[in-house]
Design an enzyme around this catalytic site. Structure first.
Site, PDB file in Angstrom:
ATOM      1  N   ARG A  54       0.761  -1.309   0.051  1.00 41.82           N
ATOM      2  CA  ARG A  54       0.067   0.051  -0.065  1.00 41.82           C
ATOM      3  C   ARG A  54       1.155   1.286   0.037  1.00 41.82           C
ATOM      4  O   ARG A  54       2.200   0.969  -0.060  1.00 41.82           O
ATOM      5  CB  ARG A  54      -1.151   0.102   1.160  1.00 41.82           C
ATOM      6  CG  ARG A  54      -0.885  -0.771   2.391  1.00 41.82           C
ATOM      7  CD  ARG A  54       0.325  -0.265   3.030  1.00 41.82           C
ATOM      8  NE  ARG A  54       0.094   1.184   3.449  1.00 41.82           N
ATOM      9  CZ  ARG A  54       1.155   1.861   3.521  1.00 41.82           C
ATOM     10  NH1 ARG A  54       2.412   1.640   3.615  1.00 41.82           N
ATOM     11  NH2 ARG A  54       0.982   3.107   3.774  1.00 41.82           N
ATOM     12  N   ASP A 250      -1.855  11.040  -1.728  1.00 40.93           N
ATOM     13  CA  ASP A 250      -2.136  10.033  -2.584  1.00 40.93           C
ATOM     14  C   ASP A 250      -2.858  10.627  -3.942  1.00 40.93           C
ATOM     15  O   ASP A 250      -2.612  10.161  -4.935  1.00 40.93           O
ATOM     16  CB  ASP A 250      -3.352   9.256  -2.117  1.00 40.93           C
ATOM     17  CG  ASP A 250      -2.897   8.236  -0.847  1.00 40.93           C
ATOM     18  OD1 ASP A 250      -2.904   8.580   0.380  1.00 40.93           O
ATOM     19  OD2 ASP A 250      -2.418   7.183  -1.207  1.00 40.93           O
ATOM     20  N   LYS A 261      -4.479   9.880   3.741  1.00 43.53           N
ATOM     21  CA  LYS A 261      -5.345   9.240   4.503  1.00 43.53           C
ATOM     22  C   LYS A 261      -6.545   9.474   5.637  1.00 43.53           C
ATOM     23  O   LYS A 261      -5.857  10.778   5.935  1.00 43.53           O
ATOM     24  CB  LYS A 261      -4.239   8.248   5.652  1.00 43.53           C
ATOM     25  CG  LYS A 261      -4.757   7.331   6.531  1.00 43.53           C
ATOM     26  CD  LYS A 261      -5.725   6.056   5.730  1.00 43.53           C
ATOM     27  CE  LYS A 261      -4.855   5.428   4.781  1.00 43.53           C
ATOM     28  NZ  LYS A 261      -5.912   4.825   3.935  1.00 43.53           N
TER      29      LYS A 261
HETATM   30  O1  MRU Z   1      -4.359   3.372   2.337  1.00 42.19           O
HETATM   31  P1  MRU Z   1      -3.056   3.552   2.441  1.00 42.19           P
HETATM   32  O2  MRU Z   1      -2.151   2.836   3.287  1.00 42.19           O
HETATM   33  O3  MRU Z   1      -2.223   2.930   1.071  1.00 42.19           O
HETATM   34  O4  MRU Z   1      -2.799   4.941   2.420  1.00 42.19           O
HETATM   35  C1  MRU Z   1      -1.517   5.394   2.257  1.00 42.19           C
HETATM   36  C2  MRU Z   1      -1.443   6.983   2.416  1.00 42.19           C
HETATM   37  O5  MRU Z   1      -2.388   7.590   3.030  1.00 42.19           O
HETATM   38  C3  MRU Z   1      -0.139   7.705   2.369  1.00 42.19           C
HETATM   39  O6  MRU Z   1       0.008   8.515   3.369  1.00 42.19           O
HETATM   40  C4  MRU Z   1       0.211   8.199   1.164  1.00 42.19           C
HETATM   41  O7  MRU Z   1      -0.136   7.079  -0.024  1.00 42.19           O
HETATM   42  C5  MRU Z   1       1.374   8.631   0.808  1.00 42.19           C
HETATM   43  S1  MRU Z   1       2.460   7.481   0.621  1.00 42.19           S
HETATM   44  C6  MRU Z   1       3.788   7.990   0.413  1.00 42.19           C
END
Ligand code: MRU
Length: 370
Positions: A54, A250, A261
């Protein structure tokens, strides 16, 4: 980065076993370190959807290697190749909707291989492009670390060498990327430069990426850190215990709205109320220059409500899943939120730091304005 003193990346082609790709199964961390083989396109799609891997940059790289793997197993009949590859792209694209790196990587892979006729050449290009996406991600994260270091250096000077307290949310560390991380890159750079830092790690319900992953990787690199509940950040900021917030992203729009997140927005509000600088660290592959209004235009993933109703934990050498709500409770699992640009102090990118605004972004990335 290091795990028990050994250098790892989060994804690599299995030596002598192409097109199998290996990843760290993040569902098992921090309790068990398990390397998983991805052998088929379905393995890649499952690994992304069910969060064995992830984090936006890693999701992108995994999708890229997934397409390479799909091409390797393509039908011999050339007339079926077009539909076969379109199906593979669709399967990967539908795994997770918010992280734009997924689309970025799939488009880049298809642009590289589509014009080529000969299968062997196509395969070679697919592998090369997936490797380049991974290598570039590492280089971009390293550069983000260099630029972000300046912010930490300035705060450290003001604090006359007292530890700089940095709050982060979720895991935007090297586990979410290929190496270094985005939000963590400046922290690792400061630690390496001998600047005392301490990280407040939001546990990040419901999947606990902070408690499970960020705390784990910071400990592995020897960076002092403390896990806090998601609701503690505001209190710490009110009491002068947070000097700086750095989070990842993201998807960030052309005007600088940031999807990250769930819970990131509330940290940005608390930071603004307490005059704590709130920075977002992201590589250019996490920008979506085709949209402006993050609230209206960024699709927000809603995951299985059971991720809210149950928690996982380690007991007597095993991971257990336990129910924490009444059996019949409804639950909602919004996975991301959008922090409007006006709450963001700046974007730390591989090309430098800019304002979270169209003007600031286009100054660093002129190609965004076209
Ligand atoms: O749901 P996830 O664990 O994939 O979410 C990840 C995040 O929100 C990170 O903060 C985001 O991808 C930035 S990663 C370098």
């Amino acid at each position: 980065m290091q795990i028990n003193g050994k250098h790892y990346r989060t994804i690599w082609v299995k030596e002598g076993a192409e097109p199998t790709v290996q990843v760290i199964d993040q569902r098992k961390l921090p309790h068990a370190f398990v390397i998983e083989d991805l052998n088929t396109i379905d393995d890649f799609a499952r690994a992304i959807r069910e969060m064995h891997v992830r984090g936006a940059p890693l999701i992108g790289a995994t999708a890229a290697y997934g397409l390479y793997n799909a091409l390797y197993h393509a039908p011999a009949d050339k007339r079926r190749l077009g539909k076969y590859m379109r199906d593979a792209v669709e399967l990967l694209q539908n795994t997770r909707p918010t992280a734009i790196n997924l689309n970025y990587a799939l488009n880049r892979m298809m642009n590289a291989i589509e014009p080529v006729e000969e299968m062997e050449k196509m395969l070679q290009l697919a592998l090369q492009t997936a490797n380049t996406i991974a290598e570039e991600s590492i280089e971009h994260c390293r550069a983000i670390g260099e630029h972000g270091l300046e912010i930490i250096q300035k705060i450290s000077k003001k604090k006359k060498g007292e530890p700089v307290n940095i709050l982060t949310h979720c895991n935007a560390g090297w586990l979410a990327c290929i190496d270094h991380g985005t939000a963590t890159a400046p922290i690792y750079a400061a630690h390496t430069a001998g600047i005392p830092v301490h990280v407040w790690v939001d546990e990040t319900r419901p999947r606990n990426q902070g408690a499970n992953l960020t705390a784990y990787e910071l400990l592995q690199q020897g960076v002092p850190n403390t896990v806090i509940t998601d609701n503690a950040g505001g209190h710490l900021m009110q009491h002068g215990m947070v000097d700086l917030v750095i989070v990842g992203s993201d998807r960030t729009t052309l005007r600088g709205d940031v999807a990250n997140k769930i819970g990131t927005y509330l940290k940005a509000l608390a930071a603004r109320d307490n005059r704590v600088p709130f920075y977002v660290a992201l590589p250019s592959s996490s920008f979506d220059w085709s949209i402006n209004d993050g609230l209206k235009e960024i699709p927000i993933e809603q995951r299985n409500p059971d991720e809210v109703r149950y928690v996982h934990g380690w007991f007597n050498g095993k991971i257990y899943k336990v129910l924490i709500t009444p059996q019949d409770s409804q639950a909602a699992n919004y996975s991301f939120d959008v922090t409007p640009a006006h709450l963001v102090s700046g974007l730390i990118t591989e090309r430098g730091i800019c304002k979270a605004s169209r003007r600031g972004i286009v100054k660093l990335f002129p190609e965004a304005g076209k």
